[in-house]
Design an enzyme around this catalytic site. Sequence first.
Site, PDB file in Angstrom:
ATOM      1  N   LYS A  90      39.980 -32.622 -14.751  1.00 33.25           N
ATOM      2  CA  LYS A  90      40.308 -33.530 -13.649  1.00 33.25           C
ATOM      3  C   LYS A  90      40.436 -32.831 -12.305  1.00 33.25           C
ATOM      4  CE  LYS A  90      40.253 -37.266 -16.082  1.00 33.25           C
ATOM      5  NZ  LYS A  90      39.237 -38.302 -15.860  1.00 33.25           N
TER       6      LYS A  90
HETATM    7  N1  PMP Z   1      40.526 -35.911 -22.132  1.00 29.93           N
HETATM    8  C1  PMP Z   1      41.637 -36.019 -21.397  1.00 29.93           C
HETATM    9  C2  PMP Z   1      42.848 -35.259 -21.814  1.00 29.93           C
HETATM   10  C3  PMP Z   1      41.660 -36.848 -20.280  1.00 29.93           C
HETATM   11  O1  PMP Z   1      42.787 -36.952 -19.550  1.00 29.93           O
HETATM   12  C4  PMP Z   1      40.491 -37.576 -19.944  1.00 29.93           C
HETATM   13  C5  PMP Z   1      40.513 -38.477 -18.759  1.00 29.93           C
HETATM   14  N2  PMP Z   1      41.093 -39.742 -18.877  1.00 29.93           N
HETATM   15  C6  PMP Z   1      39.357 -37.449 -20.747  1.00 29.93           C
HETATM   16  C7  PMP Z   1      39.405 -36.594 -21.815  1.00 29.93           C
HETATM   17  C8  PMP Z   1      38.091 -38.231 -20.507  1.00 29.93           C
HETATM   18  O2  PMP Z   1      37.402 -37.833 -19.353  1.00 29.93           O
HETATM   19  P1  PMP Z   1      36.738 -38.925 -18.441  1.00 29.93           P
HETATM   20  O3  PMP Z   1      37.843 -39.714 -17.799  1.00 29.93           O
HETATM   21  O4  PMP Z   1      35.947 -38.156 -17.439  1.00 29.93           O
HETATM   22  O5  PMP Z   1      35.897 -39.809 -19.298  1.00 29.93           O
END
Ligand code: PMP
Length: 344
Positions: free
Chosen positions: A48
Amino acid sequence: MEPKINAYNSLLELIGNTPLIKLNKITSSFEGNFYAKFEAFNPGHSSKDRIAAYIIEEAERKGILKEGSTIIETTSGNTGFSIAMVSIIKGYECILAVSSKSSQDKIDMLRAMGAKVYVCPAHVSADDPRSYYQVAKRLHEETKGSIYINQYFNELNMEAHYNSTGPEIWEQTNGNITHLVACSGTGGTISGTSKYLKEQNPGIKIIGVDAFGSVLKKYHETREFDAEEIYPYRIEGLGKNLIPGATDFDVIDEFIKVTDEESAHTAREIAKSEGMFVGYTSGAAMQALKQLNAEGIFDKNSNVVVIFPDHGSRYMSKVYSDDWMNNQGFFDAKTEEAQKIEFV
Ligand code: PMP
């Protein structure tokens, strides 16, 4: 004059360019080559960081953000931490409207990173003025020159990964990647990375990981929102109860669902076998990879990249707590861990 010192100017320069690491033990009985893109190497310990820095810097380029401006988002998770980190470094105010379901630990962590945290009631509907969505929207409207990151519906989320995660994986594999396995929450990671990779080689298979209790897999197959798919589950950050505008379903070849229990055990197995202390969704992604292997989709020419989104330290009171695992009913009476609890 500053002396010549080999130092980074700030943590921002360390975002992205995370390592690709060969999986050696956990995949030893599988055919093919398997590599983890370990996003915990970002300074905020998750993927993130990429979207926080990218979206904030885009707003700067467009002249929306000025010194002391406010950045608003609605998450107590990794995105909140990354936004707080980037805001501190760049001198912005960070406001996070979070659900009262968020743990005190998480709220304390965000406050430690300088964020102003509004705790909003979890039991109200999304259109209630007290909900964290509405509080964030209102604060955004009332605060001149503020930006609302809105990661589930912000196209820049995907663009951040199109411009960084995708090219990194292509270069690190010298274009030899055959499969990508990635969790889908907002869908930014998988959509942006896939879009870039498929532009280089449309034959690369992109497999999204979804949770039981989430609507993504069904939506991908039918293009219809099926509320009957929705029920509570434990993995945070994986799957969703709505269709995120930040996901491009057309660049994903298939979705595979994983359970809370198997994902938790697999996260622990990654730590014990590879020495990588990963988060819960890394366990989910690896669990999906195991299921794909059992389906026989890989062969000796497969070069598979799996994304591990964050670090295990954020899950000490969950996946890495024997008590938590036990309380979820995740320990079979015969497992090594359960015996340890009994005999200590
Ligand atoms: N793993 C974790 C720990 C996350 O916080 C997130 C984000 N919500 C994701 C995977 C998935 O990534 P994305 O939001 O880019 O699909």
